[in-house]
Every structure is written in C-alpha cells, then in structure tokens.
Design a protein around this motif. Structure first.
Motif, PDB file in Angstrom:
ATOM      1  N   PHE A 120       0.804  -1.278   0.015  1.00  0.00           N
ATOM      2  CA  PHE A 120      -0.036  -0.067   0.123  1.00  0.00           C
ATOM      3  C   PHE A 120       0.693   1.277   0.050  1.00  0.00           C
ATOM      4  CE2 PHE A 120      -3.231  -3.153   1.494  1.00  0.00           C
ATOM      5  CZ  PHE A 120      -3.961  -3.176   0.605  1.00  0.00           C
ATOM      6  N   SER A 121       2.205   1.150  -0.203  1.00  0.00           N
ATOM      7  CA  SER A 121       2.980   2.538  -0.274  1.00  0.00           C
ATOM      8  C   SER A 121       3.112   2.504  -1.646  1.00  0.00           C
ATOM      9  CB  SER A 121       4.320   1.875  -0.037  1.00  0.00           C
ATOM     10  OG  SER A 121       4.727   1.850   1.504  1.00  0.00           O
ATOM     11  N   ARG A 122       3.554   3.953  -2.105  1.00  0.00           N
ATOM     12  CA  ARG A 122       3.423   4.229  -3.646  1.00  0.00           C
ATOM     13  C   ARG A 122       4.718   3.157  -4.282  1.00  0.00           C
ATOM     14  NH1 ARG A 122       5.380   9.316  -4.995  1.00  0.00           N
ATOM     15  NH2 ARG A 122       3.228  10.016  -5.746  1.00  0.00           N
ATOM     16  N   PRO A 123       4.051   2.608  -5.315  1.00  0.00           N
ATOM     17  CA  PRO A 123       4.849   1.519  -6.098  1.00  0.00           C
ATOM     18  C   PRO A 123       6.432   1.808  -6.167  1.00  0.00           C
ATOM     19  CG  PRO A 123       2.816   2.119  -7.079  1.00  0.00           C
ATOM     20  CD  PRO A 123       3.058   3.104  -6.248  1.00  0.00           C
ATOM     21  N   HIS A 124       7.130   0.794  -5.888  1.00  0.00           N
ATOM     22  CA  HIS A 124       8.491   0.881  -6.241  1.00  0.00           C
ATOM     23  C   HIS A 124       9.180  -0.471  -6.490  1.00  0.00           C
ATOM     24  CE1 HIS A 124       9.057  -0.376  -1.792  1.00  0.00           C
ATOM     25  NE2 HIS A 124       8.139   0.411  -1.813  1.00  0.00           N
ATOM     26  N   VAL A 162       2.262  -1.022 -14.128  1.00  0.00           N
ATOM     27  CA  VAL A 162       1.100  -1.543 -13.884  1.00  0.00           C
ATOM     28  C   VAL A 162       0.372  -1.155 -12.594  1.00  0.00           C
ATOM     29  CG1 VAL A 162      -0.720  -3.398 -13.781  1.00  0.00           C
ATOM     30  CG2 VAL A 162       1.162  -3.486 -15.451  1.00  0.00           C
ATOM     31  N   LEU A 163       1.174  -1.152 -11.621  1.00  0.00           N
ATOM     32  CA  LEU A 163       0.835  -0.769 -10.103  1.00  0.00           C
ATOM     33  C   LEU A 163       0.563   0.819 -10.189  1.00  0.00           C
ATOM     34  CD1 LEU A 163       3.119  -3.035  -7.871  1.00  0.00           C
ATOM     35  CD2 LEU A 163       0.743  -3.276  -8.274  1.00  0.00           C
ATOM     36  N   TRP A 164       1.497   1.600 -10.722  1.00  0.00           N
ATOM     37  CA  TRP A 164       1.100   3.036 -10.817  1.00  0.00           C
ATOM     38  C   TRP A 164       0.022   3.140 -11.586  1.00  0.00           C
ATOM     39  CZ3 TRP A 164       2.679   6.663  -7.857  1.00  0.00           C
ATOM     40  CH2 TRP A 164       3.902   6.699  -7.337  1.00  0.00           C
ATOM     41  N   GLU A 165      -0.502   2.652 -12.612  1.00  0.00           N
ATOM     42  CA  GLU A 165      -1.670   2.815 -13.434  1.00  0.00           C
ATOM     43  C   GLU A 165      -3.024   2.511 -12.640  1.00  0.00           C
ATOM     44  OE1 GLU A 165      -1.858   0.200 -16.716  1.00  0.00           O
ATOM     45  OE2 GLU A 165       0.453   0.672 -17.495  1.00  0.00           O
ATOM     46  N   HIS A 166      -2.669   1.717 -11.443  1.00  0.00           N
ATOM     47  CA  HIS A 166      -4.006   1.511 -10.621  1.00  0.00           C
ATOM     48  C   HIS A 166      -3.787   2.188  -9.225  1.00  0.00           C
ATOM     49  CE1 HIS A 166      -5.773  -1.821 -12.928  1.00  0.00           C
ATOM     50  NE2 HIS A 166      -4.469  -2.025 -13.149  1.00  0.00           N
ATOM     51  N   GLU A 195     -13.846  -2.655  -3.506  1.00  0.00           N
ATOM     52  CA  GLU A 195     -14.906  -2.329  -4.551  1.00  0.00           C
ATOM     53  C   GLU A 195     -14.443  -1.821  -5.848  1.00  0.00           C
ATOM     54  OE1 GLU A 195     -17.376   1.905  -4.743  1.00  0.00           O
ATOM     55  OE2 GLU A 195     -17.994   0.300  -2.973  1.00  0.00           O
ATOM     56  N   ARG A 196     -13.315  -1.507  -5.844  1.00  0.00           N
ATOM     57  CA  ARG A 196     -12.645  -0.824  -7.022  1.00  0.00           C
ATOM     58  C   ARG A 196     -11.931  -2.030  -8.174  1.00  0.00           C
ATOM     59  NH1 ARG A 196     -15.087   3.511  -8.843  1.00  0.00           N
ATOM     60  NH2 ARG A 196     -15.222   4.946  -6.866  1.00  0.00           N
ATOM     61  N   LYS A 197     -11.780  -3.164  -7.413  1.00  0.00           N
ATOM     62  CA  LYS A 197     -11.143  -4.157  -8.311  1.00  0.00           C
ATOM     63  C   LYS A 197     -10.014  -3.720  -8.972  1.00  0.00           C
ATOM     64  CE  LYS A 197     -15.319  -6.931  -8.686  1.00  0.00           C
ATOM     65  NZ  LYS A 197     -16.206  -6.142  -7.643  1.00  0.00           N
ATOM     66  N   ARG A 198      -8.981  -3.088  -8.265  1.00  0.00           N
ATOM     67  CA  ARG A 198      -7.814  -2.535  -9.081  1.00  0.00           C
ATOM     68  C   ARG A 198      -6.668  -3.439  -8.759  1.00  0.00           C
ATOM     69  NH1 ARG A 198      -7.715   1.702 -11.972  1.00  0.00           N
ATOM     70  NH2 ARG A 198      -9.508   3.045 -11.961  1.00  0.00           N
ATOM     71  N   SER A 199      -6.172  -4.220  -9.771  1.00  0.00           N
ATOM     72  CA  SER A 199      -4.952  -4.983  -9.933  1.00  0.00           C
ATOM     73  C   SER A 199      -4.813  -5.635  -8.764  1.00  0.00           C
ATOM     74  CB  SER A 199      -3.805  -3.890 -10.225  1.00  0.00           C
ATOM     75  OG  SER A 199      -2.666  -5.014 -10.528  1.00  0.00           O
ATOM     76  N   ILE A 200      -3.568  -5.800  -8.078  1.00  0.00           N
ATOM     77  CA  ILE A 200      -3.590  -6.589  -6.790  1.00  0.00           C
ATOM     78  C   ILE A 200      -3.961  -5.729  -5.824  1.00  0.00           C
ATOM     79  CG2 ILE A 200      -1.675  -7.853  -7.827  1.00  0.00           C
ATOM     80  CD1 ILE A 200       0.240  -6.156  -5.858  1.00  0.00           C
ATOM     81  N   TYR A 201      -4.581  -4.502  -5.603  1.00  0.00           N
ATOM     82  CA  TYR A 201      -4.651  -3.677  -4.511  1.00  0.00           C
ATOM     83  C   TYR A 201      -6.093  -4.314  -3.814  1.00  0.00           C
ATOM     84  CZ  TYR A 201      -1.136  -0.591  -5.686  1.00  0.00           C
ATOM     85  OH  TYR A 201       0.000  -0.087  -6.292  1.00  0.00           O
ATOM     86  N   SER A 202      -6.952  -4.638  -4.834  1.00  0.00           N
ATOM     87  CA  SER A 202      -8.292  -5.328  -4.273  1.00  0.00           C
ATOM     88  C   SER A 202      -7.893  -6.678  -3.417  1.00  0.00           C
ATOM     89  CB  SER A 202      -9.300  -5.519  -5.407  1.00  0.00           C
ATOM     90  OG  SER A 202     -10.520  -5.954  -4.792  1.00  0.00           O
ATOM     91  N   SER A 203      -7.199  -7.596  -3.995  1.00  0.00           N
ATOM     92  CA  SER A 203      -6.765  -8.892  -3.656  1.00  0.00           C
ATOM     93  C   SER A 203      -6.071  -8.572  -2.097  1.00  0.00           C
ATOM     94  CB  SER A 203      -5.853  -9.623  -4.475  1.00  0.00           C
ATOM     95  OG  SER A 203      -6.580  -9.880  -5.719  1.00  0.00           O
ATOM     96  N   ALA A 204      -5.223  -7.537  -2.352  1.00  0.00           N
ATOM     97  CA  ALA A 204      -4.260  -7.385  -1.173  1.00  0.00           C
ATOM     98  C   ALA A 204      -5.026  -6.715   0.280  1.00  0.00           C
ATOM     99  CB  ALA A 204      -3.302  -6.382  -1.206  1.00  0.00           C
ATOM    100  N   ALA A 205      -6.125  -6.191  -0.112  1.00  0.00           N
ATOM    101  CA  ALA A 205      -7.022  -5.625   0.676  1.00  0.00           C
ATOM    102  C   ALA A 205      -7.788  -6.593   1.193  1.00  0.00           C
ATOM    103  CB  ALA A 205      -7.937  -4.257   0.042  1.00  0.00           C
ATOM    104  N   LYS A 206      -8.262  -7.552   0.469  1.00  0.00           N
ATOM    105  CA  LYS A 206      -9.098  -8.693   1.100  1.00  0.00           C
ATOM    106  C   LYS A 206      -8.147  -9.566   2.025  1.00  0.00           C
ATOM    107  CE  LYS A 206     -12.020  -8.972  -2.859  1.00  0.00           C
ATOM    108  NZ  LYS A 206     -12.238  -9.674  -4.205  1.00  0.00           N
TER     109      LYS A 206
END
Length: 192
Positions: A19-23, A67-71, A167-178
C-alpha cells in the motif's frame, strides 16, 4: 512467542509495502510476499492466487511497477480519488486530510517513542505508514501498544477504507485489501 511477533511484523511490513507508492523493491519481491501470505493467512487462497496471476502476467519488476502505478494513482492519489489512504479522511467528521485523526496518530507514535520524519513522503495517518508503525511495535515486542493501536484506530480505519479498495477491483490492490481484512479478522481473535 518471539516467532509469532516476528511473523506479525513481517505481515505488517508486507502490507505496508503493497500500500506504499509503487517501487521496484516490492514489485520485484511479490513472490516472497505471496509465500508469506500462504503460510500466515488461512483462508486467503483465492486472493493469493489472484496476486500470483498478476505476477505471471507481469514477470518483470519494472513492468509490474508501471502497472501498479496505473492502478495506484486513481485509487489513492489523483483526480476523484477512489480510496483516500488517510485515516483522517475516513475517521474524522469532516473527511479532510490532516484532520484531527492524523494528529492523534502522530501523538500515539510519539507516546511510543517513534517519530514520523518531516521529510517523510507520507503523512502519519497514511495506511502504509500506520502498517509500518505496527510492524515496528511487533518487532520491538510492544504487544500492548500494538493491540491498543489496532483496536482503537487501525481496525476502525480499515473497516472504512478496505471496502472502498475492494470495490474498485484494481489490480493486486483489491486482493491485498481482502487479505489484509482476512488477516486482521484472524489476528483480532488471537490478540487477547
């Protein structure tokens, strides 16, 4: 007991990284995070497999970062931000960044002997900063403070933020949030 605290610290750091800025560092080590989650988060199979699929689809760390930045940008940073990663936005009455909640979080850090650098890239109530703080508390065997912060702050914040990310289903962020949500539910029962 030390091993359990070490695992808690690693898990908090893993989610702080996501959940940090992608790097590059996190993007290049997603498989290691996946291994940790397989070991430590019972019931996370579906979500971990979604992140594994992301890794297969984007095997190079530099492409993953792109791709992470895109999301990340529309989700957390620019325009009509989908899920502001600041507790003060979700917990305070006014929904403002740097609200009262940010100050309360900063004060909690200071009471525990930790400082958020003025040169830091994120505000004290940013999700990743809070997760890193909890990793430090776990690493330093400060269980009472960790549980206090989890119960009085983090879980209230997560209850409002994670559904927005999911809810936004963005790349791995949604999965990581779950996964974070599931782990926190599991951890909550073990904190006593």
């Amino acid at each position: 007991m030390g091993s359990a605290l070490s695992n808690i610290a690693e898990l908090y750091l893993s989610f702080a990284g996501i959940f940090s800025r992608p790097h590059q560092e996190v993007a290049g080590h997603l498989e290691e995070l996946i291994d940790l989650w397989w070991e430590e988060i019972p019931g996370g199979k579906v979500y971990i497999e979604e992140i594994e699929e992301f890794c297969r689809k984007f095997p190079s760390a530099s492409r993953r970062v792109d791709v992470l930045w895109e999301h990340y940008i529309p989700l957390f940073e620019v325009g009509d931000v989908e899920a502001a990663p600041y507790a003060s936005v979700h917990v305070s009455d006014h929904g403002l960044i740097l609200g009262k909640e940010a100050e309360l979080v900063r004060e909690f850090y200071q009471a525990c002997g930790y400082e958020v650098s003025a040169e830091g890239k994120e505000l004290p109530d940013h999700l990743a900063v809070e997760l890193e703080f909890l990793a430090l508390l776990a690493r330093d065997s400060r269980t009472k403070e960790r549980i206090d912060f989890e119960e009085k702050h983090l879980r209230i914040f997560l209850a409002k933020l994670l559904p927005l990310i999911i809810e936004r289903k963005r790349s791995i962020y949604s999965s990581a949030a779950k996964l974070l949500e599931l782990w926190q539910l599991n951890l909550e029962g073990k904190d006593d």
